[in-house]
Design a protein around this motif. Structure first.
Motif, short mmCIF file in Angstrom:
data_model
loop_
_atom_site.label_atom_id
_atom_site.label_comp_id
_atom_site.label_asym_id
_atom_site.label_seq_id
_atom_site.Cartn_x
_atom_site.Cartn_y
_atom_site.Cartn_z
N PHE A 1 1.12 -1.35 0.13
CA PHE A 1 -0.02 0.18 0.44
C PHE A 1 0.81 1.54 -0.10
O PHE A 1 0.84 2.48 -1.01
CB PHE A 1 -0.78 0.29 0.89
N LYS A 2 1.79 1.17 0.17
CA LYS A 2 2.73 2.69 0.92
C LYS A 2 3.26 2.60 -0.43
O LYS A 2 3.69 3.73 -0.93
CB LYS A 2 3.37 2.56 1.89
N ASP A 3 3.84 1.36 -0.76
CA ASP A 3 4.79 1.72 -2.13
C ASP A 3 4.17 2.13 -3.26
O ASP A 3 4.29 2.60 -4.51
CB ASP A 3 5.37 0.47 -2.95
N PHE A 4 2.49 1.19 -3.31
CA PHE A 4 2.14 2.13 -4.66
C PHE A 4 1.31 3.19 -4.49
O PHE A 4 1.27 4.24 -5.50
CB PHE A 4 0.63 0.55 -5.25
N SER A 5 1.15 4.15 -3.16
CA SER A 5 1.31 5.16 -2.73
C SER A 5 2.04 6.24 -3.40
O SER A 5 1.36 7.38 -4.24
CB SER A 5 0.74 5.61 -1.62
N SER A 6 3.06 5.55 -3.36
CA SER A 6 4.71 6.63 -3.40
C SER A 6 4.58 6.50 -5.07
O SER A 6 4.94 7.56 -6.18
CB SER A 6 5.75 5.65 -2.91
N PHE A 7 4.03 5.31 -5.85
CA PHE A 7 4.01 5.25 -7.21
C PHE A 7 3.56 5.57 -8.16
O PHE A 7 3.07 6.64 -8.60
CB PHE A 7 3.75 3.56 -7.77
N THR A 8 2.23 6.34 -7.61
CA THR A 8 0.89 7.21 -7.61
C THR A 8 1.69 8.25 -8.24
O THR A 8 1.43 9.08 -8.54
CB THR A 8 0.42 6.85 -7.31
N TRP A 9 2.29 9.31 -6.89
CA TRP A 9 2.71 10.02 -6.69
C TRP A 9 4.05 10.28 -7.76
O TRP A 9 3.78 11.47 -8.63
CB TRP A 9 3.27 10.55 -5.96
N GLN A 10 4.38 9.66 -7.73
CA GLN A 10 5.71 9.92 -9.03
C GLN A 10 4.86 9.87 -10.71
O GLN A 10 6.48 10.03 -10.86
CB GLN A 10 6.35 8.39 -8.64
N VAL A 11 4.39 8.77 -10.94
CA VAL A 11 3.58 9.06 -12.24
C VAL A 11 3.43 10.25 -12.81
O VAL A 11 2.88 9.91 -14.04
CB VAL A 11 3.38 7.36 -12.92
N SER A 12 2.40 10.90 -11.64
CA SER A 12 0.97 11.66 -11.49
C SER A 12 2.07 13.02 -11.59
O SER A 12 2.69 13.72 -12.41
CB SER A 12 0.48 11.53 -10.89
N ILE A 13 2.26 13.68 -10.44
CA ILE A 13 2.94 14.89 -10.41
C ILE A 13 3.70 15.16 -9.83
O ILE A 13 5.15 16.34 -9.99
CB ILE A 13 2.57 16.14 -9.46
N ALA A 14 4.77 14.30 -9.26
CA ALA A 14 6.63 13.63 -9.65
C ALA A 14 7.35 14.73 -10.07
O ALA A 14 8.51 15.18 -10.15
CB ALA A 14 7.05 12.80 -8.48
N PRO A 15 6.76 13.81 -11.76
CA PRO A 15 8.22 14.06 -12.58
C PRO A 15 8.09 15.53 -12.93
O PRO A 15 9.19 16.32 -13.89
CB PRO A 15 7.45 13.38 -13.60
N LEU A 16 6.61 16.80 -12.84
CA LEU A 16 7.13 17.49 -13.11
C LEU A 16 7.77 18.76 -12.50
O LEU A 16 8.15 19.75 -12.94
CB LEU A 16 5.84 18.59 -13.09
N MET A 17 8.11 18.51 -11.28
CA MET A 17 8.93 18.73 -10.46
C MET A 17 10.70 18.54 -10.16
O MET A 17 11.23 18.54 -9.22
CB MET A 17 8.72 19.22 -9.36
N ALA A 18 10.74 17.40 -10.89
CA ALA A 18 12.27 16.77 -11.17
C ALA A 18 13.01 17.82 -11.61
O ALA A 18 13.32 18.65 -12.97
CB ALA A 18 12.33 15.74 -12.19
N THR A 19 14.72 17.43 -11.04
CA THR A 19 15.36 18.67 -11.80
C THR A 19 17.02 17.70 -12.21
O THR A 19 16.79 16.07 -12.37
CB THR A 19 15.78 19.54 -10.03
N THR A 20 18.18 18.22 -12.20
CA THR A 20 19.18 18.29 -12.68
C THR A 20 20.19 16.61 -11.77
O THR A 20 20.45 15.83 -11.40
CB THR A 20 20.41 18.84 -13.00
N SER A 21 19.58 16.42 -10.34
CA SER A 21 19.73 15.66 -9.25
C SER A 21 19.19 14.53 -9.68
O SER A 21 19.97 13.80 -9.50
CB SER A 21 18.67 16.09 -7.81
N LEU A 22 18.11 14.09 -10.35
CA LEU A 22 18.10 12.23 -11.20
C LEU A 22 19.06 12.49 -12.23
O LEU A 22 18.97 11.34 -12.36
CB LEU A 22 16.75 13.04 -12.52
N MET A 23 20.43 13.28 -12.49
CA MET A 23 21.04 12.82 -13.77
C MET A 23 22.03 12.04 -13.03
O MET A 23 23.66 11.73 -13.38
CB MET A 23 21.86 14.02 -14.32
N SER A 24 21.88 12.57 -11.02
CA SER A 24 23.87 11.57 -10.87
C SER A 24 24.00 10.48 -10.62
O SER A 24 22.40 10.03 -10.67
CB SER A 24 23.76 12.61 -9.26
N PRO A 25 25.04 9.97 -10.67
CA PRO A 25 24.61 8.70 -10.65
C PRO A 25 24.43 8.08 -9.62
O PRO A 25 24.20 7.99 -8.78
CB PRO A 25 26.27 7.94 -11.20
N GLY A 26 23.00 6.67 -9.83
CA GLY A 26 22.60 5.48 -9.17
C GLY A 26 21.12 6.65 -8.26
O GLY A 26 21.08 6.17 -7.42
#
Length: 645
Positions: free
Chosen positions: A278-303
Motif C-alpha cells: 500500500f505504501k509503495d503503490f501510494s508512492s508510485f501513484t505520486w511518482q507517475v502523476s505530478i512528481a516528474p513535473l518537479m524533477a531536476t538535474t539531481s536525477l542525473m547523478s549516477p545511481g
C-alpha cells in the motif's frame, strides 16, 4: 398627368434599379461588425488545439518508434494469446487478456521484417499515442475548459507514459481505452459500455469502468425503464470478462506456479506485506502523476532515483548547488501534500456543484488504486494509468478550490478576492516560472548522456505551447491576457522540468539489450542442435526464431541446488548455460525465487565453475551482463566435484 410627373427610378450601369438612390427607400446604415460569440470561439480553439496536440503526438510517436530494442518480457505472452485467438483456438494460458494480442497479431499481417509482431506492437502504440493526446484534451475539457490543452500536453509528456509507449505491452492500449471510455461516459453515450468491455479485455482492471458507467447512469436515469436498460448494458459489458474467467477456471493447470488462478492468488497476503505494498503503490501513484513535473538535474547523478519520501531527502553539503537542490526537493515533497489536498478539493467541489462525472473519475481512480495497493506485490508500471487520472483530478481540484474561494462573481467581474490580489499572484507565478525555466535551461547539457533521442523534446514542446498561446491571443484578443501568459509560462516550466526525469527513465533504449546480443552470439558460435539455457528464452527467440527449439527456459528445469541443476543439464543434453545479472543479482525478486535462480547462482563469476567452462561475457553496462558457460562432457569432469550450493 400624375403618372407623367412621377420620377423615374434611377438605373445602375448594369441595368438594375438602384434602390438606394430612390427617395422613397431610406438609406440603411451598414451593419456594425460583430465578433463571433464565445461558443464559436471555443469551438475554433478546440479544433486548433486538437491539431497541435495531434501533431505533437505524431512527433513523439515517430521519435520513439523502435527506440526500445528489446521489449518487456511480458510482450511474448500477449502475442501468444493473440495467435491463439486468430487461429480460433483456446489459448494455452488465460492469464493475459486477449485484446492487445489480437490487435498486435492482426497488425503484424501488414508488416514484415525479422520480428513482425514486435514491429506491429511498436506501430500500434505509435498509432494510438496521437489519438490519445486528442482524447485527453476532450476529456479534460469537461473538467477544465480551455485549460485542458495544458493538461493534455503535460499528460502525454509524462516520462513514465513515454517509457511504456516504447514497450509493446498493455500500458498504452489500456490508458487509451480508459480515456476513450471516459470520453463516452462524459458524453452520456451508451457506447461507453462497449469500450469499457474492450478496456476490461486489455487488462482486467478495466472492469471498474463498467461499474462507474452503471452508477452514473443510475444517477442520471429519470425513470425505471432507463435504469433497466443501463443494467442490461452493464451486464452485456461484463459478459466477455465472465467468459474469459470461465476459461481461466476450467483450463487451469493443477500445481502451476503462481497459484491456482492468475492474479487472484496475489491477494490475501499477511497484513504487514499488504501494508508495505500500500505504501509503495501510494508512492508510485505520486511518482507517475505530478512528481516528474518537479524533477531536476539531481536525477542525473549516477545511481540517483526519485526519493519516495522527498521531505527526508538530503544532499551533500559539498555540492555547490546543494542549497537550491534541497529547496527544490522540499518543494517536491510539498507536492505530495498538494496532491492530497487537491483530491479532497475535487471531491468537495464536485459534490457542491453536483458534477457527478468528475466524481466518476475519482471513483474509478479509487477502484484502480485499491486493486493494486492490496496485492502481495506491485510494480511502478502498474501505476502508469494513475498518472493522467491524478493529474486531471489535481488540476480540477485546484481550479474548483479557487472558484470556491472566489465566491459568487458580481456583475463587474469582481469576486471575493480583490482583482489586484489576483493580478499580483499571477505576476508572482509568472516571475517564478520564468526564473525557474531559465535556471533549468542551462543544465540541458545533462540530457544527451542519458537519452540522445530526447534532446529535441523541450524545444518542440515549447513550440507547441507558443502555438497554443498565439492561437488563444488571435481568437480571444486581450481577454484574460495575463492569465493566459502565466498559464503558458507555468506549463512550459513544468514541461522543461520533467525532461530530466524523462531522460533518466526513457534512457537510450538499451534495456535488456544483452539478450538480443545473446541471440547474435548463439547464431555466430553455436552448432545445430546445441541447447542453451536462459531465463528469458522467449525474448531470445525474437531475434533468432530459427533456433526456437534450442532455447530452454531455466524455470522448466528441476533442481533446487547447483548439483541437481548439473545433473538435469546432463540428462537434458544441455550445451550452454547463460547466467544473467537481470534476475541473478535480484535475490529478493519474486521471479528469482519462482524460477529457482539460486540453483545457478555460482555462475555469477566470470570463471570456470565445476563442469561449466566460462567462454564469453556479454556486457551492456556495469550492472547488466550475461555470463555464458559451456557444459563439459561428463567423462571429462567425472572426477570433479561441483562447487556452490
Amino acid at each position: 398627368m400624375a403618372q407623367s410627373r412621377r420620377r423615374k427610378p434611377v438605373m445602375s450601369k448594369s441595368g438594375k434599379q438602384n434602390r438606394s438612390a430612390s427617395p422613397q427607400s431610406p438609406i440603411k446604415p451598414p451593419k456594425p461588425m460583430t465578433l463571433p460569440d464565445e461558443a464559436v470561439l471555443n469551438r475554433r480553439f478546440g479544433w486548433l488545439a486538437m491539431a497541435v496536440l495531434f501533431a505533437f503526438g505524431v512527433y513523439l510517436s515517430i521519435l520513439y518508434f523502435g527506440h526500445q530494442v528489446v521489449p518487456n518480457s511480458d510482450f511474448v505472452a500477449f502475442v501468444q494469446t493473440g495467435r491463439s485467438m486468430w487461429s480460433f483456438e483456446l489459448p494455452a494460458s488465460f492469464k493475459r487478456a486477449p485484446v492487445l494480442g489480437i490487435l498486435q497479431v492482426g497488425l503484424s499481417f501488414f508488416v514484415g521484417g525479422q520480428h513482425p509482431e514486435l514491429t506491429a506492437g511498436w506501430l500500434l502504440n505509435a498509432i494510438l499515442y496521437p489519438i490519445l493526446a486528442v482524447l485527453l484534451y476532450l476529456v479534460g475539457r469537461k473538467f477544465l475548459g480551455r485549460a485542458a490543452v495544458w493538461f493534455a500536453l503535460l499528460a502525454i509528456l509524462n516520462p513514465w507514459l513515454l517509457k511504456w509507449m516504447r514497450h509493446p505491452i498493455a500500458e498504452i492500449p489500456l490508458i487509451f481505452f480508459m480515456v476513450l471510455t471516459f470520453y463516452f461516459i462524459l458524453r452520456r453515450s451508451r457506447w461507453c459500455y462497449f469500450f469499457a468491455a474492450v478496456t476490461t479485455m486489455v487488462r482486467y482492471e478495466g472492469a471498474g469502468l463498467i461499474l462507474v458507467a452503471f452508477v452514473l447512469d443510475m444517477i442520471d436515469s429519470e425513470n425505471f425503464r432507463r435504469r433497466v436498460i443501463s443494467f442490461l448494458y452493464s451486464a452485456l459489458a461484463t459478459l466477455p470478462l465472465a467468459l474469459w474467467l470461465l476459461g481461466m477456471v476450467t483450463n487451469r493447470k493443477p500445481g502451476a506456479s503462481g497459484g491456482s488462478l492468475p492474479y487472484i492468488s496475489n491477494y490475501g497476503a499477511e497484513f504487514a506485506k499488504v501494508f508495505q505494498v500500500f505504501k509503495d503503490f501510494s508512492s508510485f501513484t505520486w511518482q507517475v502523476s505530478i512528481a516528474p513535473l518537479m524533477a531536476t538535474t539531481s536525477l542525473m547523478s549516477p545511481g540517483q532515483q526519485m526519493p519516495q519520501n522527498a521531505l527526508a531527502f538530503q544532499f551533500p553539503t559539498s555540492d555547490p548547488r546543494s542549497a537550491s537542490e534541497v529547496l527544490i526537493y522540499q518543494m517536491v515533497g510539498l507536492t505530495q501534500i498538494v496532491l492530497l489536498i487537491s483530491v479532497a478539493l475535487a471531491v468537495v467541489y464536485a459534490i457542491k456543484k453536483k458534477q457527478w462525472r468528475p466524481l466518476g473519475l475519482v471513483m474509478f481512480a479509487a477502484i484502480f488504486f485499491a486493486l493494486h495497493a492490496t496485492r502481495s506485490y506491485t510494480l511502478i508500471r502498474y501505476a502508469a494509468p494513475m498518472g493522467w487520472m491524478m493529474l486531471l483530478i489535481c488540476m480540477y481540484g485546484l481550479r474548483g478550490g479557487w472558484i470556491l474561494l472566489q465566491g459568487k462573481i458580481q456583475s463587474d467581474g469582481q469576486g471575493r478576492i480583490p482583482r489586484p490580489v489576483t493580478i499580483g499572484l499571477q505576476i508572482f507565478l509568472l516571475s517564478i516560472s520564468f526564473a525557474w525555466l531559465i535556471s533549468l535551461g542551462k543544465d540541458f547539457s545533462y540530457l544527451p548522456r542519458y537519452c540522445q533521442r530526447s534532446v529535441s523534446i523541450p524545444y518542440v514542446a515549447a513550440a507547441a505551447i507558443i502555438t497554443v498561446l498565439l492561437i488563444s491571443i488571435f481568437l480571444y484578443r486581450r481577454k484574460g491576457f495575463l492569465a493566459l501568459i502565466t498559464s503558458a509560462m507555468f506549463t512550459c516550466m513544468l514541461m522543461v522540468s520533467n525532461q530530466f526525469a524523462l531522460a533518466r527513465y526513457v534512457s537510450n533504449g538499451n534495456g535488456d539489450i544483452e539478450f538480443k546480443e545473446l541471440a547474435n552470439w548463439y547464431i555466430a558460435h553455436a552448432q545445430p542442435g546445441e541447447k542453451l539455457v536462459t531465463s528469458m528464452p522467449h525474448i531470445v527467440n525474437l531475434y533468432a526464431p530459427k533456433y526456437k527449439e534450442d532455447f530452454i527456459r531455466k524455470s522448466s528445469l528441476p533442481g533446487d541446488t547447483f548439483a541437481e541443476f548439473i545433473e538435469t543439464c546432463y540428462k537434458r543434453n544441455i550445451t550452454y548455460v547463460a547466467w544473467d545479472s537481470r534476475i541473478g543479482l535480484a535475490p529478493n525478486d519474486t521471479y528469482y525465487k519462482r524460477w529457482k535462480m539460486q540453483a545457478i547462482q555460482p555462475l555469477y563469476k566470470s570463471a570456470d565453475v565445476g563442469p561449466f567452462k566460462f567462454i564469453a561475457q556479454i556486457k551492456a553496462n556495469q550492472r547488466r551482463y550475461i555470463n555464458i558457460f559451456c557444459l563439459q562432457p561428463q567423462t571429462a569432469q567425472s572426477q570433479k566435484k561441483p562447487t556452490g550450493n
